[in-house]
Design a protein around this motif. Structure first.
Motif, short mmCIF file in Angstrom:
data_model
loop_
_atom_site.label_atom_id
_atom_site.label_comp_id
_atom_site.label_asym_id
_atom_site.label_seq_id
_atom_site.Cartn_x
_atom_site.Cartn_y
_atom_site.Cartn_z
N SER A 92 -4.13 14.09 -39.46
CA SER A 92 -4.66 15.09 -40.38
C SER A 92 -3.54 16.02 -40.83
O SER A 92 -2.64 16.36 -40.04
N THR A 93 -3.58 16.43 -42.11
CA THR A 93 -2.64 17.43 -42.62
C THR A 93 -3.35 18.51 -43.44
O THR A 93 -2.69 19.30 -44.12
N ASP A 94 -4.68 18.54 -43.39
CA ASP A 94 -5.42 19.41 -44.31
C ASP A 94 -5.91 20.70 -43.69
O ASP A 94 -6.71 21.42 -44.29
N GLU A 95 -5.43 21.03 -42.48
CA GLU A 95 -5.86 22.27 -41.84
C GLU A 95 -4.81 23.36 -42.01
O GLU A 95 -3.62 23.08 -42.19
N VAL A 96 -5.27 24.61 -41.91
CA VAL A 96 -4.40 25.77 -42.14
C VAL A 96 -4.64 26.81 -41.06
O VAL A 96 -5.79 27.10 -40.71
N PHE A 97 -3.54 27.35 -40.51
CA PHE A 97 -3.63 28.44 -39.54
C PHE A 97 -3.76 29.75 -40.32
O PHE A 97 -2.95 30.04 -41.20
N MET A 98 -4.81 30.54 -40.00
CA MET A 98 -5.13 31.74 -40.78
C MET A 98 -5.25 32.96 -39.88
O MET A 98 -5.50 32.86 -38.68
N PRO A 191 -10.22 23.83 -41.79
CA PRO A 191 -10.04 22.65 -42.64
C PRO A 191 -10.01 23.09 -44.10
O PRO A 191 -10.41 24.21 -44.45
N GLU A 192 -9.56 22.21 -44.95
CA GLU A 192 -9.48 22.54 -46.37
C GLU A 192 -10.82 22.97 -46.93
O GLU A 192 -10.90 23.87 -47.78
N TYR A 198 -13.03 31.55 -46.23
CA TYR A 198 -12.21 32.47 -45.45
C TYR A 198 -11.35 33.37 -46.34
O TYR A 198 -11.19 34.55 -46.06
N ARG A 199 -10.85 32.81 -47.41
CA ARG A 199 -10.07 33.66 -48.33
C ARG A 199 -10.96 34.71 -48.98
O ARG A 199 -10.54 35.85 -49.18
N ASN A 208 0.73 25.45 -42.32
CA ASN A 208 -0.04 24.21 -42.27
C ASN A 208 -0.17 23.72 -40.83
O ASN A 208 0.63 24.06 -39.97
N VAL A 209 -1.19 22.90 -40.61
CA VAL A 209 -1.42 22.31 -39.29
C VAL A 209 -1.48 20.79 -39.46
O VAL A 209 -2.23 20.27 -40.28
#
Length: 216
Positions: A92-98, A191-192, A198-199, A208-209
């Protein structure tokens, strides 16, 4: 706003593991959690590992067919290539640390949306929220507070109940729980599909994660 550091990543892993009841350990400077309810194996976490660290962690990951290797990074393209070298597949490459500064967030429990029932459970620094309609689960989420950080986890809305504001309700209910524990900063990996929500709620992306698994 917080910069992403090893300590911040470890705080997230600690809260995530605490919310899910996972055992933790370390591989060098990197934390790992035992996923007893999913793979029955370890998942390793790393922030911007060096070339040698990536190789060592990849070697550890390959020791079990179900092991996972998660990297928080700005080097997505480079690590795609490294995965090929060290026998890993990119899962997976579609997750984001927020991250979220929780100053000014509402400390009161939000009003339950019309037509739904909601239950908030509190167990010290860990809390959960479940929203139902006529007994059917509609949305849920968890939070665990670690040293002033609120780690949000398993935020989900069932497909039949999406686009009704339930995700926002769950986040606000969990935030009320976290503020009772004097949380100052929120952390999550999204996830994307969750980024828009969240924004909208004020969260900022830090990195990115990428998730890797042994190549079979």
């Amino acid at each position: 706003m917080n910069a992403l550091t090893d300590d911040l990543l470890e705080t997230w892993v600690t809260g995530w593991a605490r919310a899910r009841g996972y055992q933790m350990r370390h591989e060098g400077r990197f934390p790992a959690a035992f996923l007893h309810d999913k793979t029955n194996d370890w998942e390793y976490f790393a922030l911007e590992p060096s070339h040698d660290e990536f190789a060592a962690l990849a070697s550890s990951a390959r020791q079990g067919a179900s092991r996972l290797f998660t990297i928080v990074t700005s080097r997505v393209g480079e690590l795609h290539g490294a995965a090929n070298v060290y026998g890993l597949s990119v899962r997976s490459t579609d997750e984001v640390f927020m991250v979220l500064n929780m100053d000014g967030q509402d400390i009161e429990d939000p009003i339950t949306p019309d037509g739904y029932d909601a239950e908030t459970l509190r167990s010290g620094p860990v809390g959960s929220v479940l929203v139902t309609m006529e007994g059917e689960p509609a949305a849920r989420g968890h939070v665990a507070v670690v040293d002033g950080y609120a780690v949000y986890d398993k935020i989900s809305t069932e497909p039949a109940f999406r686009r009704r504001g339930l995700g926002s309700y769950v986040m606000r209910a969990l935030t009320a729980v976290a503020l009772e524990q004097d949380a100052e900063t929120g952390l999550l990996i999204s996830p994307e599909s969750g980024l828009e929500l969240y924004r909208y709620l004020g969260w900022e992306s830090l990195a990115n994660v990428m998730i890797f698994e042994p190549r079979l």
